[in-house]
Motif scaffolding. Sequence first.
Motif, PDB file in Angstrom:
ATOM      1  N   THR A   1      16.774  26.770   3.580  1.00  0.00           N
ATOM      2  CA  THR A   1      16.162  25.869   4.553  1.00  0.00           C
ATOM      3  C   THR A   1      16.019  24.444   4.025  1.00  0.00           C
ATOM      4  N   GLY A   2      16.458  24.210   2.789  1.00  0.00           N
ATOM      5  CA  GLY A   2      16.309  22.899   2.170  1.00  0.00           C
ATOM      6  C   GLY A   2      15.228  22.909   1.116  1.00  0.00           C
TER       7      GLY A   2
ATOM      8  N   HIS B   1       7.883  16.619   2.157  1.00  0.00           N
ATOM      9  CA  HIS B   1       6.591  16.980   1.582  1.00  0.00           C
ATOM     10  C   HIS B   1       6.586  16.662   0.089  1.00  0.00           C
ATOM     11  N   PRO B   2       5.414  16.348  -0.473  1.00  0.00           N
ATOM     12  CA  PRO B   2       5.333  16.122  -1.926  1.00  0.00           C
ATOM     13  C   PRO B   2       5.519  17.425  -2.685  1.00  0.00           C
TER      14      PRO B   2
ATOM     15  N   TYR C   1       6.615  25.728  -8.674  1.00  0.00           N
ATOM     16  CA  TYR C   1       6.527  24.573  -7.772  1.00  0.00           C
ATOM     17  C   TYR C   1       7.427  24.779  -6.564  1.00  0.00           C
ATOM     18  N   LEU C   2       7.032  24.132  -5.460  1.00  0.00           N
ATOM     19  CA  LEU C   2       7.843  24.106  -4.248  1.00  0.00           C
ATOM     20  C   LEU C   2       8.149  22.661  -3.915  1.00  0.00           C
ATOM     21  N   GLN C   3       9.437  22.357  -3.771  1.00  0.00           N
ATOM     22  CA  GLN C   3       9.858  21.038  -3.319  1.00  0.00           C
ATOM     23  C   GLN C   3      10.570  21.221  -1.986  1.00  0.00           C
TER      24      GLN C   3
ATOM     25  N   SER D   1       4.093  26.911   8.682  1.00  0.00           N
ATOM     26  CA  SER D   1       5.159  27.728   8.107  1.00  0.00           C
ATOM     27  C   SER D   1       5.257  27.499   6.603  1.00  0.00           C
ATOM     28  N   ARG D   2       5.093  26.244   6.184  1.00  0.00           N
ATOM     29  CA  ARG D   2       5.158  25.935   4.753  1.00  0.00           C
ATOM     30  C   ARG D   2       3.983  26.573   4.022  1.00  0.00           C
TER      31      ARG D   2
END
Length: 225
Positions: free
Chosen positions: A186-187, A122-123, A116-118, A86-87
Motif C-alpha cells: 500500500t506504500g 504521515h511522519p 517503525y512505520l513509514q 486504518s493506519r
Amino acid sequence: MMDGFPSERFSAGGRLGRNDGVIRSAFGLIRVLAQAGHPVGVTRLAAAAGLPKATAHRILEQLAREGVVKRREHEWELGTGPHGLSRATFQADLAGVAQLRMHAVTRATGATLFLYLQSPGHPLAAVTRSYGTRIGSAATASEQRHGGEHPASAVWRALEQGRLAAEYGEAHPEIDCIATPVALPTGGAVILTLAEPRGVNLEPFKRPLDRTIDLILSDWRRLER
C-alpha cells in the motif's frame, strides 16, 4: 531456534469480552469497506465480515454517528476519517504480533529493538519497542524512542537504500544501530531496528534481524486473513 534466537509464535489466548467482540466486528466491517473501495450493501458486508445482518447494521449505524462510515442510499462506504483509523488499526495489529518476536530477540541478546512505520503523508511512527539492558546507561528512554527520527539514523538510511543499513555513533555518540526495511504493497515501509552500545560487533545480528522482520510480517498476514 531462529538463527541463534528463540522463536515464539504469537497466540491470542483467552476469551474476548463483549466490548472486545464489538470492536473486532467494527474493524472487520471497516476492513471489508476499505478493500472493496466502493459502496457495499449490508447483506454483503455482513457475510464478508462473518456477522449476522442485524449485528452488522447496528454496528454500522454506530460507526456512522462517529463519521467513520456513511450510508449512500441502501449501501455503505467509508466516511471522512478512514485513512487515519486504518493506519491506527494497522499499527495496533502490527504491534500485537511483533511484540513476542522482538522480546524473544531481546531476551536472547540483550539488544534493544524498535519497530517503525513509514507511510505516505504521515511522519515516521514508532509502532512498538523492546528495551534491552545494555544501552540503558548510554541513552535515556526518550533518547531511545526518538533515535530513529535523527536524519543520520539507520532507519532513514535503510529507507533510502531499500535494504539493511547501519550507523555507528552518528545518531547518538554511544550507540550503534542497524535497521532493515520491508516495503508495503500500500506504500511506505515497516522498519525493524536493533541498537547496541558502541563497540559491539553488529555483524552477527544482521541476518537474524532480516529473519525477524519477515516473521513479524508473516504473523501479521496470518492475523489479517
